[in-house]
Scaffold this motif. Structure first.
Motif, PDB file in Angstrom:
ATOM      1  N   LEU A   1      16.669  50.583  48.901  1.00  0.00           N
ATOM      2  CA  LEU A   1      15.508  51.293  48.386  1.00  0.00           C
ATOM      3  C   LEU A   1      14.400  50.423  47.827  1.00  0.00           C
ATOM      4  O   LEU A   1      13.274  50.869  47.695  1.00  0.00           O
TER       5      LEU A   1
ATOM      6  N   VAL B   1      16.077  53.198  39.281  1.00  0.00           N
ATOM      7  CA  VAL B   1      17.516  53.368  39.495  1.00  0.00           C
ATOM      8  C   VAL B   1      18.208  53.772  38.202  1.00  0.00           C
ATOM      9  O   VAL B   1      18.994  54.723  38.160  1.00  0.00           O
TER      10      VAL B   1
ATOM     11  N   LEU C   1      16.156  58.127  46.885  1.00  0.00           N
ATOM     12  CA  LEU C   1      16.746  57.628  45.650  1.00  0.00           C
ATOM     13  C   LEU C   1      17.665  58.667  45.014  1.00  0.00           C
ATOM     14  O   LEU C   1      18.791  58.354  44.607  1.00  0.00           O
TER      15      LEU C   1
END
Length: 522
Positions: A21, A34, A162
């Motif tokens: 990502l 994250v 995500l």
């Protein structure tokens, strides 16, 4: 073995998420996304599990909070307020991570949806005891950042991916049923991963877990009961949270965590870390601000245990602020730490906040041990008043962004003797990639040497305060612990015999070469 496999699989998944990502977003910045979404999932599942358990105890076995409507929730304001008083926040069913992730691919306004939800979660605590704990927790997750994509659709595409990746992580079928602390462990792995790739800035917010454990173990040797622990430069909170492991689950429930951090992003990470490690909002008080000039916990002191890894040789106001020399934290030494080296200002601050029976374990830059001027005068004050309990020389290259060997200074206000224990632990480590690392065995060895408090050849030396004062208040471990001579002992006679033999052989060879040359010339 099962928990090791779980942890390895978890770390593998996290690594894949980061690699898959992080495109246009720099790895250091991407950690905010994250970690932020990991936190969002955590509080969603934590709240759901809490409410489902309450309903099960009331006889509704099939109840699932994630499946009920927001309208039903709005009908019971009392229940909602009760949840906030217990958990510190509230999330509507439609705004739970699970439900938002399920709709993400079809939500053309996902970035706006997430921005609204994050604002609602923080807003749910307004006017309550948890307001300061929740305020700004999502501020570093900019879902409208152009770094996520040049267009809104590109940003939403990345946000969807995500959420799907975070949602697919195996963090327990039923909340908290893993044999490891899955959310907390995921957080620590992410922090370590990002710190190791962030250069110097990585070390500013994260202390390696092995060092954190050593500091916590030392601070826990206090004879008094540990109820309040403190870190005035708390970074992401890794030092504070090690007490939970060292004290054990039952004793850890009685501990309140206090910390202060000057960097707002790191301040947010620390509060997130507290939640992810199951610390209730009323058991931690993390404040934002400059500890040296704007301390936030003066009314909360004294603390039973203090652990800290303050920034090395950072600048501070020092004597440019005429009020500081009269500050109760610094005035006892009669001098302020240099403006370009605030290390001992942090030390004096921690000493002031330490309980009479408490212990402070502080990571220090080695220069503070021997430099002259104001720092020597501060060391003189500490030694004359018998506050220095131990100095431990750590191996080099343990910390992210710092290759130099650091040390630990242990402070006590109530000591049984007038000596300082010096410990040379400079070789207590193993090589781990391009860093050094403390193993459990290394930690045990250092800790047992500290507790034993006796002279051990080449390892530790107990030195009287008078001798230290006579040595210009030098606290450098190498000044007191004899260094082991690891050079191979040489037998001079054997060396001479070998040399004689080599010279003889050389002369004979020269004679042969000369004879060959003469024959060729003839």
């Amino acid at each position: 073995m099962a928990n090791l496999n779980e942890r390895a699989e978890l770390h593998k998944t996290i690594w894949q998420i980061a690699n898959d990502l992080r495109g246009s977003v720099d790895g250091w910045d991407f950690k905010n996304y994250v970690l932020g979404f990991l936190f969002y999932r955590f509080i969603s599942e934590d709240l759901t599990a809490y409410l489902n358990k309450l309903q099960a105890e009331a006889g509704e076995e099939d109840f699932d909070y994630a499946n009920i409507s927001d309208e039903i929730v709005d009908k019971d304001i009392y229940a909602r307020n009760h949840v906030i008083s217990e958990k510190g926040y509230f999330i509507y069913p439609s705004e739970l991570f699970k439900n938002v992730a399920a709709r993400a691919e079809n939500d053309n306004n996902l970035n706006e949806t997430l921005a609204r939800i994050f604002k609602n979660i923080e807003g749910s605590a307004m006017g309550t005891d948890s307001e300061s704990d929740m305020k700004g927790l999502f501020s570093d997750i900019d879902v409208n950042s152009p770094k996520l994509g040049a267009t809104v659709s590109k940003r939403n595409e990345l946000l969807t991916k995500l959420m799907q990746k975070i949602g697919a992580m195996n963090l327990g079928g039923e909340f908290q049923e893993n044999s490891i602390d899955a959310f907390g462990d995921a957080y620590e792995f992410l922090m370590t991963m990002y710190a190791s790739n962030a250069g110097k800035s990585g070390g500013e917010f994260f202390t390696p877990q092995e060092v954190a454990e050593l500091l916590a173990r030392i601070a826990c040797t206090s004879k008094g009961r540990i109820n309040r622990v403190y870190d005035p430069a708390c970074g992401s909170g890794s030092l504070l949270l090690k007490f939970a492991k060292v004290l054990g689950p039952e004793k850890a429930k009685m501990v309140s965590f206090f910390g202060q951090e000057i960097n707002i992003t790191t301040y947010n990470l620390c509060r997130i870390n507290m939640f992810l490690h199951h610390v209730p909002f009323d058991k931690f008080d993390i404040q934002l601000g400059d500890t040296l000039t704007d301390p936030k916990h003066l009314v909360d002191q004294p603390f039973d245990a203090i652990v800290s890894n303050p920034p090395y040789s950072t600048h501070w106001a020092g004597d440019s602020n005429p009020l500081l020399i009269n500050d109760d934290r610094y005035s006892p030494a009669g001098v302020l730490a240099p403006k370009t080296k605030a290390d001992l200002a942090f030390t004096m601050h921690m000493l002031h906040h330490l309980a009479t029976t408490g212990i402070a374990a502080i990571v220090e830059f080695p220069g503070v041990l021997y430099r002259g001027g104001a720092e020597q005068k501060i060391r003189q004050y500490l030694i004359e008043n018998n506050f220095v309990d131990c100095v431990i020389q750590l191996p080099a290259n343990l910390f992210f962004g710092v290759s130099i060997a650091t040390c630990i200074i242990v402070l006590k206000k109530s000591k049984a003797d007038n000596n300082v224990l010096f410990v040379d632990a400079s070789t207590e480590c193993i090589k781990d990639g391009n860093k050094n690392k403390l193993t459990e065995e290394n930690i045990d060895t250092i800790f047992n040497t500290y507790v034993g408090r006796v002279d051990v050849d080449y390892k530790s030396k107990l030195v009287n305060n008078k001798d230290i004062l006579a040595n210009e208040c030098n606290l450098s471990v190498t000044s007191y612990v004899e260094q082991k001579d690891i050079r191979e002992k040489i037998n001079i006679r054997e060396v001479n015999d070998t040399l004689d033999s080599l010279i003889t052989e050389g002369n004979e060879l020269n004679e042969k070469i000369a004879a060959i040359i003469k024959k060729l010339e003839d």
